[in-house]
Design an enzyme around this catalytic site. Sequence first.
Site, PDB file in Angstrom:
ATOM      1  N   TYR A 168       0.804  -1.215   0.000  1.00  0.00           N
ATOM      2  CA  TYR A 168       0.000   0.000   0.000  1.00  0.00           C
ATOM      3  C   TYR A 168       0.841   1.271   0.000  1.00  0.00           C
ATOM      4  O   TYR A 168       0.654   2.155  -0.854  1.00  0.00           O
ATOM      5  CB  TYR A 168      -0.935   0.001   1.217  1.00  0.00           C
ATOM      6  CG  TYR A 168      -1.782   1.241   1.346  1.00  0.00           C
ATOM      7  CD1 TYR A 168      -2.909   1.415   0.537  1.00  0.00           C
ATOM      8  CD2 TYR A 168      -1.466   2.229   2.269  1.00  0.00           C
ATOM      9  CE1 TYR A 168      -3.692   2.559   0.650  1.00  0.00           C
ATOM     10  CE2 TYR A 168      -2.236   3.373   2.391  1.00  0.00           C
ATOM     11  CZ  TYR A 168      -3.353   3.535   1.582  1.00  0.00           C
ATOM     12  OH  TYR A 168      -4.112   4.670   1.706  1.00  0.00           O
ATOM     13  N   LYS A 172       1.245   4.832  -2.756  1.00  0.00           N
ATOM     14  CA  LYS A 172       1.015   6.241  -2.460  1.00  0.00           C
ATOM     15  C   LYS A 172       2.260   7.074  -2.790  1.00  0.00           C
ATOM     16  O   LYS A 172       2.150   8.230  -3.198  1.00  0.00           O
ATOM     17  CB  LYS A 172       0.612   6.412  -0.999  1.00  0.00           C
ATOM     18  CG  LYS A 172      -0.757   5.819  -0.686  1.00  0.00           C
ATOM     19  CD  LYS A 172      -1.850   6.394  -1.576  1.00  0.00           C
ATOM     20  CE  LYS A 172      -3.217   5.853  -1.249  1.00  0.00           C
ATOM     21  NZ  LYS A 172      -4.288   6.399  -2.116  1.00  0.00           N
TER      22      LYS A 172
END
Length: 245
Positions: A168, A172
């Site tokens: 994750y 980003k």
Amino acid sequence: MLAVMSEKTIALVTGANKGIGYEIAAGLGARGWSVGVGARDAQRRQDAVAKLRAAGADAFGVPLDVTDGESVTAAVRLFEERAGRLDVLVNNAGVACGRPEEPTAVDLETVRLLLETNVIGVIRVTNAMLPLLRRSEHPRIVNQSSHVGSLTLQTTPGVVLGGISGGYAPTKTYLNALTIQYAKELNGSSILVNSACPGYVATDLNGFSGTQTPEEGAAVAIRLATLPDGGPTGQLCDHNGVVPW
């Protein structure tokens, strides 16, 4: 319809049927904007639109799966027919993954899913919507990022951003890098492109373990979506201001 829509700002918020996305839509709707609620799930999308309308917002549903090109193309047609332009795009849709997240153990298919939604989906939607954004007098693009994407914060002693993340968090970081490149390419146009860090918000992405409400988390994206002409572009921002890359 086009004559009516020309009188108000029109926005698209992806992943807006719940959580932070819903609150972004609510905040923009409260400003008198016409807000497209982008979401894959038809029932959740309809429920969100009904709730927003009950609160007085000019909301409408946008069937949208950011991982599906045909879905994105259909969304473009919807805005073309509804208003002939798009003023603000908030790329909020995103997914997280379960454990393990350590890079030595993370499942490769999980990484592909994260990239497809959190990165490629943003490129897909942004590029498809750009012709409509170029017709706006005050176009804005907001990418929903996170503090975990900041390489500076990730490598600063004493800063705690949760556990190790090989899935994750890197998506980003990639998204932040994309924001910079879009801002560079669109420099000289009126399109402002920025990334928003909502903070540690209680959503289903973190099992509702966050310390902030979705409404509080939506504030940064709303601020970036409503920047005045000549405002900052190519930045990563949170409630306190600019966040280091």
